[in-house]
Design an enzyme around this catalytic site. Structure first.
Site, PDB file in Angstrom:
ATOM      1  N   CYS A   8       7.303  -0.693 -38.463  1.00  0.00           N
ATOM      2  CA  CYS A   8       7.025  -0.825 -36.438  1.00  0.00           C
ATOM      3  C   CYS A   8       5.856  -1.053 -36.530  1.00  0.00           C
ATOM      4  O   CYS A   8       5.994  -0.619 -35.149  1.00  0.00           O
ATOM      5  CB  CYS A   8       7.682   0.740 -36.486  1.00  0.00           C
ATOM      6  SG  CYS A   8       6.588   2.011 -37.327  1.00  0.00           S
ATOM      7  N   ASN A  21       0.503  -4.404  -6.196  1.00  0.00           N
ATOM      8  CA  ASN A  21       0.020  -3.594  -5.920  1.00  0.00           C
ATOM      9  C   ASN A  21      -0.055  -1.898  -6.380  1.00  0.00           C
ATOM     10  O   ASN A  21       0.468  -1.924  -7.809  1.00  0.00           O
ATOM     11  CB  ASN A  21       0.898  -3.426  -4.195  1.00  0.00           C
ATOM     12  CG  ASN A  21      -0.258  -2.816  -2.956  1.00  0.00           C
ATOM     13  OD1 ASN A  21      -1.119  -1.549  -3.374  1.00  0.00           O
ATOM     14  ND2 ASN A  21      -0.916  -2.977  -1.964  1.00  0.00           N
ATOM     15  N   THR A  22      -0.897  -1.125  -5.629  1.00  0.00           N
ATOM     16  CA  THR A  22      -1.024   0.237  -6.764  1.00  0.00           C
ATOM     17  C   THR A  22       0.258   0.783  -6.374  1.00  0.00           C
ATOM     18  O   THR A  22       1.745   0.466  -6.169  1.00  0.00           O
ATOM     19  CB  THR A  22      -2.237   1.059  -6.259  1.00  0.00           C
ATOM     20  OG1 THR A  22      -2.150   0.853  -4.679  1.00  0.00           O
ATOM     21  CG2 THR A  22      -3.754  -0.002  -6.097  1.00  0.00           C
ATOM     22  N   CYS A  45       2.484   7.918 -39.810  1.00  0.00           N
ATOM     23  CA  CYS A  45       3.709   7.252 -40.249  1.00  0.00           C
ATOM     24  C   CYS A  45       4.206   8.480 -40.808  1.00  0.00           C
ATOM     25  O   CYS A  45       5.775   8.212 -40.010  1.00  0.00           O
ATOM     26  CB  CYS A  45       2.806   6.365 -41.899  1.00  0.00           C
ATOM     27  SG  CYS A  45       4.686   5.536 -42.263  1.00  0.00           S
ATOM     28  N   CYS A  87      -3.547   6.057 -41.051  1.00  0.00           N
ATOM     29  CA  CYS A  87      -1.834   5.146 -41.577  1.00  0.00           C
ATOM     30  C   CYS A  87      -1.181   6.493 -41.951  1.00  0.00           C
ATOM     31  O   CYS A  87       0.322   6.242 -41.021  1.00  0.00           O
ATOM     32  CB  CYS A  87      -1.830   4.035 -41.912  1.00  0.00           C
ATOM     33  SG  CYS A  87      -2.811   4.291 -43.704  1.00  0.00           S
ATOM     34  N   CYS A  91       0.667  -0.980  -0.371  1.00  0.00           N
ATOM     35  CA  CYS A  91       0.045  -0.208  -0.075  1.00  0.00           C
ATOM     36  C   CYS A  91       1.284   1.024  -0.238  1.00  0.00           C
ATOM     37  O   CYS A  91       1.890   1.811   1.107  1.00  0.00           O
ATOM     38  CB  CYS A  91      -1.254  -0.569   1.220  1.00  0.00           C
ATOM     39  SG  CYS A  91      -1.716   1.521   1.750  1.00  0.00           S
TER      40      CYS A  91
END
Lengths: 442, 441
Positions: A382, A200-201, A352, A348, A135
């Site tokens: 990529c 945990n967070t 790109c 796209c 925590c």
């Protein structure tokens, strides 16, 4: 229907899905309703010295109109009297003997205090214990939670204290607010922990109130950093789990995976990367206990479709996790646009052109539509265009055969491999030629 | 903003209702944000559609409204009245994904209403520093308003002369009421006036203001006069009580309480096949008419009305009487009692009447929507102003006419198009005027 029964470090549950220690496991009533809905286990909201909470506790990160992609909280451990929680643990176990009740614990760094709470939890009927060393807010200011998890020596010490008296399996819950999760996992193992649960967070400020510019969740005009969870943290959790699963020192250490699990697909990923059980919180805080039906159904169908068992799925992806230096630099892929499917949005192209490697040509055709095509000489494979494309199966990445044997950076730098030509080589060659022509004759 | 108290008025609920915030966010986030977006190109005023939608998504409502309104000052009207199915939404790439296009009209309304119908904070647009020049605009419909708003921001004194008692032209009086009501149209114009546009109603050029004096007093003149009413079609009985110009009917139902113009128990025949005819069918049906007939002399395929509006009229119960030519209005005691028609047949040359095929529709009201006349007589009073063979003002793409100081735009040039076209033409004319007057300085 695939068999989903799970054994996490000795803790048995009818399926791998546990409620994480959090508001959904605050009371026995909630946990019993969750078990009725189909949950396999529940980690009771952390027991310890009762605390007092603020009123305003949660803040959300909404992305592009989608609610709660991330959630943070400044709520502390249970604020209910210890006796009430213990009595309810007994009641739940009596009514649901086959479901897993794991009790999360957090007390001051004192051997006797830990011994006492471990015994109380086990006497109440806990099937296992989870040590809350994760925590990151509030409790850490008092020397507990992440304050322990961030120091491997403390983690090991307290785990040892617990193991001195514990009769049930002990999971050590780790904080992601560290530089390298492997040190924390090793400490948990060396302390005798039967397994680890993570993540945990994460320390976070979820955002500001735009009228007052006060941090959210706002408490009388002020705020404090909270613990961040929800779908947006999943990739961080997957990485940390895979690190523990591939570390020589913690190989085989049982893992209860936590971090943004929102679907059965997420669970498949957690399990394939080495988790045994999977803990869920934000999804339930958003939609309630009913979500368990599709988590189990989807996982079961996935396994059935592949004639695979849950045990066979566990860790199956780990051998594919490697260092970057081992990856094949001669594996060539190019984007391929299916013109039949293309709707002409041009996303796209703009991704790109501005965001990647200027390998897509775009033009407005006579009919007013945007036409796009990949320039094979420029494409570095990529994936970005295929990621932004809104149409299924429109842009695919296809492998381009080469005459070159696989070659990693390791091999290349050791002089034992040959690199295939790269798209940019041509460009550099052209530039070099141009320079030569420009240079004055000597 | 309309009278929703009575029975029939409930039928005039918004065709494109206002989104609430969450619905707007979901819809705004559905927009793909295309590169070289086709919706922008489909808009006569070239509104940056993905731009304003993504500003909605980021809760930048002021920025969103600005983006729309700087392209189209009547953006709040156009959000409601544009045939978006034919324009921006028709061009949306999501059609190719077999998905509903983005509800651009409704998002535009969401963005613009918040400013135009009562915004907060500093004004989005202001009158430019005065340059001492003034432009007269004849009429105060969408073309003139589009032109005047642009001129005011450029520093001109822009004065609209309007013969009606309220501004807006067909945008105020001629839009089907379920798309936009009269009060909303006037509220938007009140907002436009804040830019410094001077609108003088009850002022008819050629009667209250002499044309020569106007041309002498102003540095330039813009003609945004639109069209005339729908005249008689030349059949017996058109003088009977109950035969009306469709536009008068629409203006009346927009400006009066719906109960006062209710058609409950009556039957109506609308003559024509264009968008005005369709609007009349829909609205007559919503005013409670027993039967509403659309009488058109050709086939449905030849109708000029948009397909989506034809669909709406059918859903409202409109009965399409195709290939029928009215030949006489029948009456008793001076009032309409029927419409006599003859069947027609489409031929290579057009269509022909079928002998002996006469039939009578029992109706109480006959609405003419057979095309507005041109204001040829009025335009003839401007020396040297050239009209084409159909009586439309001749102008270049920037609205310049054959007379040096006169520009034009809107329906008097196009013969009848959408509000958005008129605004675009007015705006282009403003820039042409500005270029001319700057050069003349």
């Amino acid at each position: 229907m695939a068999d989903l029964k799970t054994n996490t470090a000795g803790i048995l549950s009818p399926n791998p899905f546990w409620l994480a220690s959090a508001p959904p496991t605050n009371t026995g009533d909630q946990i019993m309703r969750a078990f009725d809905a189909g949950w396999g286990g529940a980690v009771w909201k952390t027991l310890g010295q009762p605390i007092v909470n603020t009123w305003s506790r949660y803040g959300a990160l909404d992305i592009n109109g989608v609610k709660i992609m991330g959630l943070n909280n400044i709520e502390l451990i249970t604020d209910r009297p210890l006796e009430v929680n213990l009595r309810e643990i007994t009641e739940v176990k009596k009514r649901y003997p086959n479901h897993a009740v794991i009790v999360s614990l957090m007390v001051e760094a004192n051997r006797e205090a830990w011994h006492t709470i471990v015994k109380q939890a086990e006497d109440a009927g806990a099937d296992g214990l989870e040590l809350n060393f994760g925590c990151p807010h509030g409790m850490s200011e008092r020397g507990m939670g992440a304050a322990v998890g961030q120091v491997p020596e403390y983690t090991q010490q307290i785990t040892e204290w617990v193991k001195e008296v514990a009769k049930t399996p002990v999971l050590v819950k780790l904080t992601p607010n560290i530089a390298d999760i492997r040190y924390a996992a090793r400490a948990a193992k060396q302390g005798g922990g039967d397994g680890v649960s993570l993540i945990n967070t994460i320390n976070s400020i979820i955002g500001l109130d735009f009228d007052t510019l006060a941090p959210r969740p706002t408490v009388n005009g002020w705020g404090s950093h909270g613990g961040y969870c929800g779908p947006a943290v999943k990739p961080i959790a997957l990485n940390m789990i895979s690190q523990i699963g591939t570390d020589d020192e913690t190989l085989g250490l049982p893992i209860s995976g936590i971090g943004g699990v929102s679907s059965w697909q997420d669970a498949v990923e957690f399990i394939a990367l080495g988790s045994t059980s999977v803990q869920v919180c934000t999804l339930v805080m958003h939609y309630g206990f009913r979500v368990i039906e599709d988590l189990c159904d989807g996982l079961s169908n996935y396994l059935d479709e592949r004639n695979m068992t849950l045990d066979e799925l566990r860790g199956v992806a780990l051998p594919r996790i490697h260092h970057w230096k081992e990856l094949d630099l001669n594996y060539v892929v190019n984007a391929s646009i299916n013109q039949e499917e293309c709707i002409g949005c041009g996303l796209c192209y703009t991704a790109c052109e501005d965001g990647a490697h200027q390998a897509i040509h775009s033009e407005r055709r006579a009919d007013g539509r945007t036409f796009v095509e990949v320039m094979p000489d420029a494409c570095v494979g990529c994936n970005l265009c295929s990621l932004v494309c809104p149409v299924d199966n429109c842009i695919t990445m296809i492998q381009i055969p080469t005459d070159y044997a696989p070659c990693s950076w390791e091999q290349h730098s050791a002089g034992t491999g040959t690199l295939a030509p790269r798209p940019q080589d041509k460009l550099y060659a052209q530039l070099a030629t141009a320079k030569k022509e420009e240079a004055p004759a000597t | 903003m309309s009278d929703k108290s009575s029975g029939v008025s409930a039928n005039f609920a918004d065709y494109k209702p206002l989104f609430d915030r969450n619905a707007a966010l979901v819809e705004a986030n559905r927009c793909l944000n295309c590169y070289d977006a086709p919706c922008i190109r489909a808009c006569p005023t070239s509104i940056n559609v993905p731009g304003f939608i993504k500003k909605i998504a980021s809760d930048n409502m002021r920025g969103s409204a600005r983006l729309i309104l700087e392209a189209n000052i009547l953006g709040a009207s156009c959000a409601r009245v544009c045939p978006t199915q034919e324009l921006c939404e028709g061009a949306c790439v999501l059609h190719d994904l077999h998905e509903e296009p983005i509800s651009i009209g409704r998002l535009q309304r969401y963005a613009t209403d918040q400013v135009v119908l009562g915004g907060k904070g500093a004004a989005l647009f202001t009158q430019g520093p005065t340059n001492g020049k003034k432009v007269a605009l004849v009429g105060a419909g969408p073309a003139s308003l589009g032109c005047a708003a642009e001129l005011a921001q450029l520093g001109y004194e822009a004065v609209c002369f309007e013969k009606a008692d309220q501004p807006g032209g067909l945008n105020s009086f001629g839009i089907a009421d379920y798309k936009m009501d009269y009060e909303t149209a006037l509220a938007e114009i009140a907002w436009v006036k804040q830019l410094g546009v001077d609108i003088r109603c009850n002022t008819e050029v050629g009667r209250d203001i002499a044309i020569d004096a106007m041309l002498a007093d102003y540095d330039a003149v813009f003609l945004g006069i639109g069209l005339d009413g729908v005249g008689p079609i030349g059949i017996p009985g058109e003088e009977l009580d109950g035969v009306r110009d469709c536009l008068e009917f629409i203006a009346e139902l927009k400006t009066q309480p719906k109960d006062d113009v209710s058609l409950v128990g009556k039957s109506v025949a609308v003559l024509g096949g264009g968008n005005t005819a369709i609007d009349a069918v829909t609205q007559a049906a919503r005013l409670g008419a027993k039967h509403v007939y659309l009488v058109y002399r050709r086939t449905q395929a030849a109708m000029g009305a948009y397909k989506h509006e034809q669909e709406l009229a059918r859903k409202d119960g409109g009965i399409f009487v195709m290939e029928a030519q009215p030949v006489a209005v029948l009456g008793t005691s001076g009032k309409v009692s029927g419409l006599k028609c003859t069947r027609t047949r489409v031929t290579d040359a057009g269509f022909e009447y079928i002998a002996g095929s006469e039939f009578v529709l029992e109706v109480d009201v006959v609405l003419r929507a057979t095309g507005q006349s041109k204001l040829v007589e009025f335009l003839g009073r401007f020396d040297g102003l050239k009209l084409d063979s159909k009586g439309r003002v001749e102008a270049d793409e920037n609205g310049r006419t054959s007379v040096e100081k006169i520009w034009t735009g809107g329906d008097c040039v196009s013969g009848g198009k959408e509000v958005v076209n008129a605004v675009a033409e007015g705006k282009r004319a403003a820039h042409s005027i500005h270029e001319y007057l700057q050069g003349a300085r």
